[in-house]
Design a protein around this motif. Structure first.
Motif, PDB file in Angstrom:
ATOM      1  N   LYS A  34      25.851 -47.355  -0.889  1.00 32.53           N
ATOM      2  CA  LYS A  34      26.828 -47.961  -1.795  1.00 32.53           C
ATOM      3  C   LYS A  34      28.282 -47.606  -1.485  1.00 32.53           C
ATOM      4  O   LYS A  34      29.195 -48.183  -2.078  1.00 32.53           O
ATOM      5  CB  LYS A  34      26.519 -47.550  -3.241  1.00 32.53           C
ATOM      6  N   ASP A  37      32.742 -44.234  -2.835  1.00 34.53           N
ATOM      7  CA  ASP A  37      33.309 -44.548  -4.144  1.00 34.53           C
ATOM      8  C   ASP A  37      32.428 -45.496  -4.945  1.00 34.53           C
ATOM      9  O   ASP A  37      32.659 -45.686  -6.144  1.00 34.53           O
ATOM     10  CB  ASP A  37      34.710 -45.164  -3.989  1.00 34.53           C
ATOM     11  N   GLY A  38      31.437 -46.099  -4.301  1.00 38.92           N
ATOM     12  CA  GLY A  38      30.608 -47.085  -4.985  1.00 38.92           C
ATOM     13  C   GLY A  38      29.454 -46.496  -5.764  1.00 38.92           C
ATOM     14  O   GLY A  38      28.961 -47.107  -6.719  1.00 38.92           O
ATOM     15  N   ALA A  39      29.008 -45.320  -5.365  1.00 39.11           N
ATOM     16  CA  ALA A  39      27.889 -44.676  -6.057  1.00 39.11           C
ATOM     17  C   ALA A  39      28.438 -43.818  -7.197  1.00 39.11           C
ATOM     18  O   ALA A  39      29.289 -42.963  -6.973  1.00 39.11           O
ATOM     19  CB  ALA A  39      27.103 -43.814  -5.084  1.00 39.11           C
ATOM     20  N   SER A  40      27.951 -44.038  -8.388  1.00 37.33           N
ATOM     21  CA  SER A  40      28.424 -43.247  -9.527  1.00 37.33           C
ATOM     22  C   SER A  40      27.738 -41.884  -9.528  1.00 37.33           C
ATOM     23  O   SER A  40      26.627 -41.719  -9.017  1.00 37.33           O
ATOM     24  CB  SER A  40      28.151 -43.969 -10.846  1.00 37.33           C
ATOM     25  N   LEU A  41      28.405 -40.913 -10.133  1.00 34.34           N
ATOM     26  CA  LEU A  41      27.820 -39.581 -10.225  1.00 34.34           C
ATOM     27  C   LEU A  41      26.570 -39.592 -11.095  1.00 34.34           C
ATOM     28  O   LEU A  41      25.626 -38.825 -10.847  1.00 34.34           O
ATOM     29  CB  LEU A  41      28.857 -38.599 -10.777  1.00 34.34           C
ATOM     30  N   ASN A  42      26.530 -40.454 -12.105  1.00 33.43           N
ATOM     31  CA  ASN A  42      25.323 -40.570 -12.935  1.00 33.43           C
ATOM     32  C   ASN A  42      24.148 -41.099 -12.120  1.00 33.43           C
ATOM     33  O   ASN A  42      23.006 -40.646 -12.297  1.00 33.43           O
ATOM     34  CB  ASN A  42      25.590 -41.480 -14.129  1.00 33.43           C
ATOM     35  N   GLU A  43      24.410 -42.061 -11.242  1.00 32.57           N
ATOM     36  CA  GLU A  43      23.351 -42.566 -10.362  1.00 32.57           C
ATOM     37  C   GLU A  43      22.801 -41.450  -9.494  1.00 32.57           C
ATOM     38  O   GLU A  43      21.592 -41.350  -9.274  1.00 32.57           O
ATOM     39  CB  GLU A  43      23.897 -43.676  -9.464  1.00 32.57           C
ATOM     40  N   ASP A  62      33.279 -31.998  -8.657  1.00 27.77           N
ATOM     41  CA  ASP A  62      33.560 -33.425  -8.809  1.00 27.77           C
ATOM     42  C   ASP A  62      33.047 -34.177  -7.583  1.00 27.77           C
ATOM     43  O   ASP A  62      32.358 -33.606  -6.729  1.00 27.77           O
ATOM     44  CB  ASP A  62      35.072 -33.664  -9.014  1.00 27.77           C
ATOM     45  N   ARG A  63      33.400 -35.453  -7.489  1.00 26.06           N
ATOM     46  CA  ARG A  63      32.938 -36.288  -6.366  1.00 26.06           C
ATOM     47  C   ARG A  63      33.418 -35.721  -5.029  1.00 26.06           C
ATOM     48  O   ARG A  63      32.663 -35.695  -4.045  1.00 26.06           O
ATOM     49  CB  ARG A  63      33.450 -37.721  -6.547  1.00 26.06           C
TER      50      ARG A  63
END
Length: 253
Positions: A34, A37-43, A62-63
């Motif tokens: 993804k 930046d496309g993959a969320s941390l929740n995912e 963080d990310r």
């Protein structure tokens, strides 16, 4: 540390290490598919099977911290392999032409040796089942963005710096200072490796890798054509004239 302390702390340490490793592996997969930046941390937390909402923040902050951990998992091995190849190149005596008069006079064998030092250590990750192929896709995305995140991939201790230094005497000043050919070679190399990594695994990557070294060698050796040189001269004249007009305007009473 006493045996009692070891028994008391080891299970907790192992669990923390397992959690961290699981999050890194999930991030590798999702960042590769993804985008960083496309993959969320929740995912990523869900993919890692983490119910603790603060697990990722606890381990990485963080990310950016998570991305750093993913890269740090793989870059040391890549750098170690490249350092060996660069040392072999220096020991062979091919790196002796350092004078200004020798700039751009590197032979094909010299350029191919240094092209191989760029390609082969990264290409080894195609055979790494523990996130190596995902790593290649992540690096390619970072380097081929409109605003590349070079400083994330090329850290202070990176083997890319000695690679650049050894390559510089073999390239013309226009190639390094104007056209940034070394960085173009890095972007091309990683784009090709990422495409290979995203496809189904092959039984043997040697032919692909050897041809990629050929192509990177050709890119580094590419001459500046007369048309390109003319356009560069025109741009320099325009820039000089514009700077002169600006300076004159500033000195008017």
């Amino acid at each position: 540390m006493t045996a009692h302390e070891t028994q008391a702390t080891s299970p907790r340490s192992r669990k923390a290490g397992d959690t961290r490793g699981t999050l890194i592996r999930a991030a590798e997969r999702l960042f590769a598919v993804k985008g960083v930046d496309g993959a969320s941390l929740n995912e990523i937390k869900r993919a890692a099977g983490q119910r603790n909402a603060m697990a990722l923040q606890y381990h990485f902050g963080d990310r950016a911290g998570l991305l750093r951990a993913v890269l740090d998992k793989h870059l040391p091995a890549v750098d170690a392999r490249r350092e060996v190849l660069l040392q072999q190149y220096e020991d062979s005596g091919d790196s002796d032409s350092d004078s200004d008069s020798d700039r751009g006079s590197g032979g094909d064998a010299d350029l191919r040796s240094l092209a191989a030092a760029l390609v082969l250590p990264a290409a080894a990750k195609l055979a790494d089942p523990d996130g190596g192929r995902e790593f290649l896709q992540i690096v390619a995305e970072l380097l081929n963005r409109p605003e590349p995140l070079v400083e994330v991939v090329v850290t202070e201790e990176s083997s890319i710096y000695p690679w650049r230094r050894l390559l510089e005497p073999l390239l013309t000043s226009e190639s390094t200072a104007v056209f940034h050919t070394r960085f173009t070679a890095m972007r091309f190399c990683h784009a090709e490796l990422a495409a290979r990594a995203a496809a189904r695994p092959r039984e043997d990557d040697r032919l692909f890798t050897s041809r990629l070294v050929d192509l990177v060698t050709a890119l580094l050796a590419a001459p500046v054509s007369e048309q390109t040189a003319r356009l560069l001269r025109e741009r320099n004249r325009t820039s000089t004239a514009r700077a002169g007009r600006t300076s004159a305007a500033r000195t008017r009473p």
